[in-house]
Design an enzyme around this catalytic site. Sequence first.
Site, short mmCIF file in Angstrom:
data_model
loop_
_atom_site.label_atom_id
_atom_site.label_comp_id
_atom_site.label_asym_id
_atom_site.label_seq_id
_atom_site.Cartn_x
_atom_site.Cartn_y
_atom_site.Cartn_z
N ASP A 61 26.95 17.53 -19.38
CA ASP A 61 27.38 16.50 -18.38
C ASP A 61 28.18 15.40 -19.17
O ASP A 61 29.11 14.94 -18.73
CB ASP A 61 26.27 16.11 -17.72
CG ASP A 61 26.34 15.41 -16.46
OD1 ASP A 61 27.71 15.38 -16.01
OD2 ASP A 61 25.67 14.96 -15.68
N LYS A 89 24.27 9.40 -19.53
CA LYS A 89 25.61 9.86 -20.01
C LYS A 89 26.74 9.03 -19.38
O LYS A 89 27.78 8.97 -20.03
CB LYS A 89 25.89 11.66 -19.78
CG LYS A 89 25.66 11.69 -18.21
CD LYS A 89 26.76 11.52 -17.47
CE LYS A 89 26.80 11.76 -15.96
NZ LYS A 89 27.80 11.84 -14.95
N SER A 98 36.09 11.14 -13.66
CA SER A 98 35.02 10.43 -14.10
C SER A 98 35.28 8.86 -13.74
O SER A 98 36.21 8.44 -14.34
CB SER A 98 34.55 10.52 -15.37
OG SER A 98 33.66 9.70 -15.77
N ARG A 99 34.78 8.43 -12.80
CA ARG A 99 34.69 7.05 -12.18
C ARG A 99 34.27 6.28 -13.53
O ARG A 99 34.96 5.19 -13.56
CB ARG A 99 34.28 6.73 -10.97
CG ARG A 99 32.70 6.83 -10.96
CD ARG A 99 32.14 6.83 -9.57
NE ARG A 99 32.56 7.93 -8.89
CZ ARG A 99 32.06 8.14 -7.56
NH1 ARG A 99 31.20 7.44 -7.12
NH2 ARG A 99 32.36 9.20 -6.99
N ASN A 100 33.17 6.62 -14.23
CA ASN A 100 32.72 5.93 -15.38
C ASN A 100 33.73 5.60 -16.21
O ASN A 100 33.91 4.56 -17.13
CB ASN A 100 31.47 6.29 -15.75
CG ASN A 100 30.39 6.29 -15.00
OD1 ASN A 100 29.90 5.43 -14.79
ND2 ASN A 100 30.23 7.55 -14.43
N ALA A 142 33.08 16.69 -8.14
CA ALA A 142 33.34 17.14 -6.81
C ALA A 142 34.49 17.67 -6.64
O ALA A 142 34.64 18.50 -5.45
CB ALA A 142 32.93 15.88 -5.81
N GLY A 191 24.14 18.21 -13.82
CA GLY A 191 24.84 19.07 -14.58
C GLY A 191 26.36 18.56 -14.56
O GLY A 191 26.72 17.56 -13.65
N SER A 207 29.63 18.45 -13.21
CA SER A 207 30.30 18.80 -12.10
C SER A 207 30.92 17.81 -11.51
O SER A 207 30.36 16.70 -11.37
CB SER A 207 29.11 19.23 -11.01
OG SER A 207 28.11 18.21 -11.26
N LYS A 258 22.52 10.26 -9.92
CA LYS A 258 22.56 9.83 -11.30
C LYS A 258 22.15 8.80 -11.93
O LYS A 258 23.48 7.96 -11.78
CB LYS A 258 23.46 10.86 -12.05
CG LYS A 258 23.58 12.24 -11.94
CD LYS A 258 24.74 12.77 -12.48
CE LYS A 258 25.07 14.45 -12.32
NZ LYS A 258 26.17 14.93 -13.05
#
Length: 341
Positions: free
Chosen positions: A242, A189, A252-254, A138, A134, A136, A106
């Site tokens: 998302d 996003k 979420s690493r972001n 991991a 979408g 998701s 992404k």
Amino acid sequence: MNKVCVVGVGSWGSALALALCKNGYKVDMWTRDENQAKEINTTRENSRFLPGIIFPKEITVSTDLESVIKDSKIVVLAVPSQAVRSVSKNIKPFIKDNQIIVDVAKGLERETGLRLSDVVKSELPNNEYVTLSGPSHAEEVSRFMPTTLVAASPNLEVAEVVQDAFMSPVLRVYTNPDIIGVELGGALKNIIAFGAGMCDGLGYGDNAKAALMTRGITEIGRLGVAMGANVTTFTGLSGIGDLIVTCTSMHSRNRRAGILMGQGKTLEETLDEVKMVVEGIVATEVAYKVGKKLNIDLPITNAIYSVLYEGANTEETVKNLMTRNKKNEMEEVVNNGFVHN
């Protein structure tokens, strides 16, 4: 047993390999790291990216790209967005025209601003291409927790092939012909999620995050429509779906990177601590430049860009966002295409 391959052995590629294996596929994975290949083949665990998850024997990992791709019905590209072009070039000598490329990264290419489908198509023009996107994580997919995805391609038949490959009682896959919107929703996003993390790091509450997410999806839609997307896509799984999962989860690493910078860490310190690719950092740079080129108003993106690339103070940046010129929300919504007169 049908064979598929996954190019890349990070957390998301590994999770999708597990999902495909559970659906009855023989899965070959590729990594350039010999130690990683040896670890997974021997211990059946990817300790760096998915600790505690056991890989079935039907999943094998190799450093031989040709053998992994050979006879695979579907080739899943599960590498960071900035590596998609180089990997596409590397697989070109081995790929056959009847193999479907599924990209799960992404992002946007830093040097060109291109969407990843355009990057792959420029290197592999004869292959059908599907974007899988979408809400998701991991960590949840690898544990077979209920998840929904979108297989996007202008070719419905090809999208349905990918839909059938991944679909299961715990993984529901929709199709969508708007590949532009699905790709942009997944890429943009990450910018908003980085901002949501900054809000958390600064100690702001739910009100601020709700505002950021809501105005963020408006901003994503504004830029997305200008780039050729269908605005309706941003109300779906690869848009608001998302966005929600990436802005609210510690997976979420972001968001995690944004938290660290909100707490006062430098970008270098943040990346050292996260230890994984933070796609939103490059996406911010690309979206900022595209917005300027297209003359699109992107106040959140511009604010995050100023923090990441111009050394702006985070608290002062939030204050500047809050004190911009007054606007009418419904006028903005209509003008940006979310409501049609």
